[in-house]
Motif scaffolding. Structure first.
Motif, PDB file in Angstrom:
ATOM      1  N   CYS A  15      11.790   0.965 -19.275  1.00 17.23           N
ATOM      2  CA  CYS A  15      12.911   0.533 -18.453  1.00 17.23           C
ATOM      3  C   CYS A  15      12.489   0.341 -17.005  1.00 17.23           C
ATOM      4  O   CYS A  15      12.863  -0.638 -16.349  1.00 17.23           O
ATOM      5  N   SER A  16      11.674   1.268 -16.492  1.00 18.28           N
ATOM      6  CA  SER A  16      11.221   1.183 -15.100  1.00 18.28           C
ATOM      7  C   SER A  16      10.369  -0.058 -14.863  1.00 18.28           C
ATOM      8  O   SER A  16      10.520  -0.747 -13.852  1.00 18.28           O
ATOM      9  N   LEU A  17       9.454  -0.347 -15.796  1.00 17.78           N
ATOM     10  CA  LEU A  17       8.575  -1.508 -15.629  1.00 17.78           C
ATOM     11  C   LEU A  17       9.377  -2.801 -15.614  1.00 17.78           C
ATOM     12  O   LEU A  17       9.180  -3.661 -14.741  1.00 17.78           O
ATOM     13  N   LEU A  18      10.300  -2.943 -16.558  1.00 21.92           N
ATOM     14  CA  LEU A  18      11.155  -4.131 -16.580  1.00 21.92           C
ATOM     15  C   LEU A  18      12.004  -4.222 -15.305  1.00 21.92           C
ATOM     16  O   LEU A  18      12.193  -5.300 -14.741  1.00 21.92           O
ATOM     17  N   ALA A  19      12.483  -3.065 -14.861  1.00 20.35           N
ATOM     18  CA  ALA A  19      13.324  -3.044 -13.661  1.00 20.35           C
ATOM     19  C   ALA A  19      12.541  -3.497 -12.431  1.00 20.35           C
ATOM     20  O   ALA A  19      13.072  -4.230 -11.583  1.00 20.35           O
ATOM     21  N   PHE A  20      11.292  -3.079 -12.307  1.00 19.05           N
ATOM     22  CA  PHE A  20      10.488  -3.478 -11.152  1.00 19.05           C
ATOM     23  C   PHE A  20      10.249  -4.983 -11.131  1.00 19.05           C
ATOM     24  O   PHE A  20      10.307  -5.622 -10.076  1.00 19.05           O
ATOM     25  N   TYR A  21       9.986  -5.562 -12.300  1.00 20.60           N
ATOM     26  CA  TYR A  21       9.806  -7.009 -12.349  1.00 20.60           C
ATOM     27  C   TYR A  21      11.110  -7.734 -11.999  1.00 20.60           C
ATOM     28  O   TYR A  21      11.085  -8.790 -11.347  1.00 20.60           O
ATOM     29  N   CYS A  22      12.248  -7.168 -12.416  1.00 16.76           N
ATOM     30  CA  CYS A  22      13.534  -7.765 -12.042  1.00 16.76           C
ATOM     31  C   CYS A  22      13.773  -7.655 -10.540  1.00 16.76           C
ATOM     32  O   CYS A  22      14.233  -8.605  -9.895  1.00 16.76           O
ATOM     33  N   LEU A  23      13.475  -6.491  -9.971  1.00 15.39           N
ATOM     34  CA  LEU A  23      13.707  -6.276  -8.547  1.00 15.39           C
ATOM     35  C   LEU A  23      12.864  -7.207  -7.679  1.00 15.39           C
ATOM     36  O   LEU A  23      13.246  -7.542  -6.560  1.00 15.39           O
ATOM     37  N   GLN A  24      11.707  -7.617  -8.190  1.00 15.81           N
ATOM     38  CA  GLN A  24      10.889  -8.584  -7.455  1.00 15.81           C
ATOM     39  C   GLN A  24      11.627  -9.896  -7.259  1.00 15.81           C
ATOM     40  O   GLN A  24      11.424 -10.595  -6.266  1.00 15.81           O
ATOM     41  N   ARG A  25      12.507 -10.242  -8.207  1.00 11.75           N
ATOM     42  CA  ARG A  25      13.108 -11.579  -8.247  1.00 11.75           C
ATOM     43  C   ARG A  25      14.626 -11.576  -8.088  1.00 11.75           C
ATOM     44  O   ARG A  25      15.235 -12.636  -8.053  1.00 11.75           O
ATOM     45  N   MET A  26      15.236 -10.382  -8.026  1.00 12.72           N
ATOM     46  CA  MET A  26      16.694 -10.275  -7.911  1.00 12.72           C
ATOM     47  C   MET A  26      17.075  -9.478  -6.673  1.00 12.72           C
ATOM     48  O   MET A  26      16.360  -8.534  -6.297  1.00 12.72           O
ATOM     49  N   PRO A  27      18.186  -9.807  -6.037  1.00  8.01           N
ATOM     50  CA  PRO A  27      18.698  -8.949  -4.968  1.00  8.01           C
ATOM     51  C   PRO A  27      19.047  -7.574  -5.521  1.00  8.01           C
ATOM     52  O   PRO A  27      19.433  -7.433  -6.690  1.00  8.01           O
ATOM     53  N   VAL A  28      18.912  -6.537  -4.689  1.00  8.22           N
ATOM     54  CA  VAL A  28      19.119  -5.166  -5.142  1.00  8.22           C
ATOM     55  C   VAL A  28      20.540  -4.948  -5.645  1.00  8.22           C
ATOM     56  O   VAL A  28      20.752  -4.308  -6.691  1.00  8.22           O
ATOM     57  N   ALA A  29      21.550  -5.453  -4.925  1.00  4.41           N
ATOM     58  CA  ALA A  29      22.945  -5.211  -5.306  1.00  4.41           C
ATOM     59  C   ALA A  29      23.263  -5.820  -6.667  1.00  4.41           C
ATOM     60  O   ALA A  29      23.889  -5.179  -7.521  1.00  4.41           O
ATOM     61  N   GLU A  30      22.846  -7.066  -6.882  1.00  3.78           N
ATOM     62  CA  GLU A  30      23.120  -7.745  -8.145  1.00  3.78           C
ATOM     63  C   GLU A  30      22.406  -7.050  -9.308  1.00  3.78           C
ATOM     64  O   GLU A  30      22.953  -6.924 -10.403  1.00  3.78           O
TER      65      GLU A  30
END
Length: 299
Positions: free
Chosen positions: A93-108
Motif C-alpha cells: 500500500c505504501s509503495l503504491l501510495a508514494f507513486y500516486c503522491l508523485q502525480r496527485m495533489p495531497v488533498a485529492e
C-alpha cells in the motif's frame, strides 16, 4: 494509515471517547504531514528511497523503544502469519501510495484513500458474509461517485493515476480488515514492530539496485521526518481504536482531508477545484454517515 474496524468493546464507550478522538485527530495530522513531506522529498529522490527510509525508521525506532522494556518478549505473537501478511499489505500500500503522491495533489489523494472504510463495507458483505443495510450501500455508492469527481478525466488529477489510487484503496481496505482481526488479541506495539521489519525487509530488496545516497542534509532530514511522522501516525491510530469504539473514532479520521488540503496549499500552493471539493465532501459525508450507521447497528 491503518485503522482497525469492527472491534468489540467490553468497557463503556463514553469513558474512553475523549482520548480515542484526540489520538485519532493527532494521528491524521501526523499521517497528512508524512504524505505531504513524502511528496516534497520525492521531487529529488525516488519513491523506493522514501519507502526504505520510512520503514527503516519504523523498524529501528520501535525496536529501540521496546527492547529495553521487553527484551526478546517483544517478538512474542500468537499470529505470526497474520503479522507477516499485515506487513506485506502495508508495504504494498505504501509503495503504491508514494507513486500516486508523485502525480496527485495531497488533498485529492487523501480524499480518495478515505474510501477504504466504505470499500470495507463491501468486503464485509461479500467476504465476511455480514449483513449490510440499503443505507450503507447507498453510502458506498455515494463515496464512489465522490471519488470519481476527484479523479475525473479532464480534472486536476491524471485519471490513470486515479485508478492506481483506487488500487491503494482496495489494498488498504484489506489491510484494515486484517488489522481489525488482529487488534482483538495482539499488542499494538508488537504489530508496529512486525510491520516495520517486514516493510524494511521488502523495501531493502526493492531499493538494492536503485539506491542513491541523499546529497544534502535537507534531504536526509526530510526522509527522517517521513519515517517518524508515518510511524507515529500509525501507532496513534491503533491506540485510538483501542481507546474508543470504531463508530466513535472513525468520523474523526476524515480530518485527514482537511489537514492534507492545508499541507497541499502550504507546500505546493494547490487548492482543489470546485468539482474536486464537491467530490471530497461527498466522500467525507458518506464515510461519516456510514460510520454512524455501523455504530447504531451494533448497539
Amino acid at each position: 494509515m491503518n485503522h482497525p474496524l469492527h472491534q468489540p468493546r467490553t468497557s463503556s464507550p463514553t469513558r474512553w471517547m475523549g482520548p480515542g478522538i484526540v489520538f485519532a485527530v493527532l494521528a491524521m495530522a501526523s499521517l497528512s504531514f508524512s504524505d505531504a513531506t513524502s511528496k516534497w522529498v520525492m521531487l529529488s529522490v525516488t519513491p523506493l528511497m522514501v519507502l526504505w527510509f520510512r520503514y527503516a525508521v519504523q523498524a529501528l525506532g520501535t525496536t529501540v523503544v521496546l527492547a529495553p522494556v521487553r527484551g526478546r518478549a517483544m517478538w512474542r505473537t500468537d499470529k505470526l502469519r497474520w503479522q507477516l501478511l499485515r506487513g506485506l499489505l502495508m508495504v504494498s500500500c505504501s509503495l503504491l501510495a508514494f507513486y500516486c503522491l508523485q502525480r496527485m495533489p495531497v488533498a485529492e489523494f487523501t480524499a480518495t484513500v478515505m474510501l477504504a472504510p466504505l470499500v470495507l463495507t463491501a468486503l464485509a458483505r461479500f467476504v465476511m458474509k455480514e449483513q449490510v443495510s440499503l443505507l450503507r450501500w447507498l453510502m458506498v455508492v455515494g463515496g464512489l461517485i465522490g471519488a470519481m469527481l476527484v479523479i475525473r478525466p479532464g480534472g486536476q488529477v491524471d485519471s490513470s493515476v486515479g485508478w492506481m489510487a483506487l488500487t491503494v484503496v482496495l489494498t488498504y481496505a484489506v489491510f484494515q480488515a486484517v488489522t481489525s482481526h488482529m487488534t482483538r488479541t495482539e499488542d499494538p506495539a508488537v504489530m508496529q514492530l512486525y510491520t516495520g521489519w517486514v516493510g524494511w525487509a521488502v523495501s531493502t530488496v526493492l531499493v538494492f539496485n536503485a539506491w542513491v545516497t541523499p546529497q544534502s542534509l535537507n534531504e536526509w532530514a526530510l526522509l527522517l521526518l517521513v519515517g517518524l511522522a508515518a510511524t507515529l501516525g500509525q501507532y496513534l491510530l491503533i491506540v485510538a481504536f483501542s481507546k474508543a469504539p470504531a463508530s466513535v473514532v472513525s468520523p474523526f479520521l476524515y480530518t485527514g482531508v482537511g489537514f492534507s488540503t492545508l499541507m497541499g496549499w502550504w507546500l505546493f500552493d494547490h487548492i482543489p477545484d470546485a468539482l474536486a471539493f464537491t467530490g471530497m465532501g461527498l466522500v467525507v459525508l458518506c464515510g461519516v454517515v456510514s460510520g454512524r450507521i455501523q455504530g447504531s447497528d451494533k448497539t
